[in-house]
Enzyme design. Sequence first.
Site, PDB file in Angstrom:
ATOM      1  N   LYS A  25      74.281 -32.044 -11.577  1.00  0.00           N
ATOM      2  CA  LYS A  25      74.764 -31.430 -10.339  1.00  0.00           C
ATOM      3  C   LYS A  25      74.078 -32.005  -9.110  1.00  0.00           C
ATOM      4  CE  LYS A  25      73.527 -27.171  -9.413  1.00  0.00           C
ATOM      5  NZ  LYS A  25      73.473 -25.691  -9.362  1.00  0.00           N
ATOM      6  N   GLN A  76      61.275 -30.616 -17.823  1.00  0.00           N
ATOM      7  CA  GLN A  76      61.563 -29.284 -18.367  1.00  0.00           C
ATOM      8  C   GLN A  76      62.533 -29.511 -19.522  1.00  0.00           C
ATOM      9  OE1 GLN A  76      63.746 -26.591 -15.847  1.00  0.00           O
ATOM     10  NE2 GLN A  76      63.208 -24.774 -17.053  1.00  0.00           N
ATOM     11  N   HIS A 362     100.315 -59.998  16.781  1.00  0.00           N
ATOM     12  CA  HIS A 362     101.070 -59.409  15.677  1.00  0.00           C
ATOM     13  C   HIS A 362     101.213 -60.383  14.507  1.00  0.00           C
ATOM     14  CE1 HIS A 362     103.992 -60.037  19.226  1.00  0.00           C
ATOM     15  NE2 HIS A 362     103.677 -61.218  18.748  1.00  0.00           N
TER      16      HIS A 362
END
Length: 621
Positions: A25, A76, A362
């Site tokens: 996350k 952890q 162009h």
Amino acid sequence: MAERDLAVAILAAGKGTRMRSQLPKVLHKLGSLSLIERLLRTVLTLKPQRCLVIVGYEQEQVRRALQEYPVEFVEQAQQLGTGHAVQQLLPVLENFQGDLLVVNGDVPLLRAETLQALLERHRQVQPDVTLLSAQVADPYGYGRVFCDAQQRILELVEERDCTPAQRQNRRINSGVYCFHWPALARVLPRLGRNNAQQEYYLTEAVKLLDTAIALDAEDAREIVGINDRRQLAQAYQILQDRLKEAWMEAGVTFVDPDSVSLEETVELAPDVVIEPQTHLRGVCRIGPRTRLGPGSWIESSTIGSDCHILYSVVSHSQIGDRVWVGPYAHVRPHSQIGDGCRIGNFVEIKNAQIGSHTNAAHLAYLGDAKLGSQVNIGAGTIIANYDGQQKHFTEIGDRSKTGANSVLVAPLKIGSDVTIAAGSTIPARYPVPDDCLVIARAYPVVKPGWRPGSAAAGRPQPLPTGSLRVYPLRLLPGQDLKQELERFARQQPLQAGFVLSAVGSLSQATLRLADQTEDYLLSERLEILALSGSLCPDGVHLHLAVADAQGRTWGGHLRPGCLIYTTAEIVLADSLEYRFSRQPDPATGYLELHIEKVAEATPPSPQRADGTGVGIPSCPP
């Protein structure tokens, strides 16, 4: 106010199940940075002595993402709650006597000013813990904080453990704590799991401490946690609102702020106008009075003052002052556009340096090129920069112009004050000097009855000139001169063909004189002096003159057996006003030329290159 050492612990071990992702996350992006990177950059402004990131789920990904930051990682292995995560610090901070700031890794909008205020309040009052709280309109999903009038914490209750009455409290726990570490270390071993989730809550440690106070954040939006994609989107909107509000206070106009996005690395000068559906990414610097959009994407680029970027993409490039780009232009990386330029609709520029006051209004592609100042690029101009293996460079000098539908084949260098005529293709490495007109055109070809795969497909085609069609040919060694001309006359077909010129050489010649029944053969190398006669689908009547090495000349009717030695360069013409055929003549007994007048033809009448008359236009060799 007591000054103590500071350690920071960021809790980043969770999976984030509600994100429905294989990515941890905390590594999901909020704008250009991950959630944890945003938080980490904020906490590092506090200058902590130690910064600890507690990792678990997919920890290798987190370690790689943060390898450039001055952090320590603490594992952890089992994710048994926030209290369990902080318990992993007991051996790491065994001799630490300072304060510990604990922050969840999914709170990316925290501001440094808020954390500094929390730290100052904690050191001023000196409780065991100071908790950052906030008053919100919708507290659903957050733990509740209950305090007395002196802001001392009476109770902390997780959302899932709240009674209906407790859920009415709108003061929430942000999950941000500042602990005095020695006090916290004494109570961490006493945490239990007597709750709905059977986890060790860090809030339980707060209850076990002697003194705990709360401090409300001034802006509740900054403590928003990210648990799912919906909250991620909401956080992004908060981030955008924060950025745009700051820029509007600095003098920037957002016509429709909700449709615009930008990043913290963008710098906007006063009086910049951001139109709807415009997005800025990366390191961008936008000059005064420039208007971006609507509908533009600007990435890692510098744009000067008084510009307008309309419905266009500009990426990793530099644009000067007073430049118009768009609509629907694409300025690709490594491009530099000078002051006063116009890059118009459907123009693509890549790795190009464009001089000041140059226009490409162009439909053009300018890649791997350097254009001088005051250059004008006609509609449909293409720089063909790729040969199938590598890219090549093109240079165009000051004040040069390209006509419509020009192709410039790189590598190429075009001088200054050059005009490229419309429809020209300039080949690679062709020298184009200063102050000239260049014409390099292919003229119209009409193939009556042509269809893919038909006999007419693939034939040599004429160049129109007056009422003639002109066919240049080259024959190759070993080909038979007469047979090739007969085949060509049939395949075109030639209506009233004749020879304009012929040069070349033969390895042998077969000729016949008038009133003779036998051919004579010249078996030596010969130069073609002349070839004349008529050609039509019924046959050819041609006379050939040749010379040998001693300068002797020979001539007669062209017969099969005249073989090309090195080359034969022949120009044929076909009249559009007549039709030739070969018909029996009773007087001679031979097939003789029959001439028939046809309807007057009106083909195009091209001028010479200097415009002085009718003829074959001059083209570069």
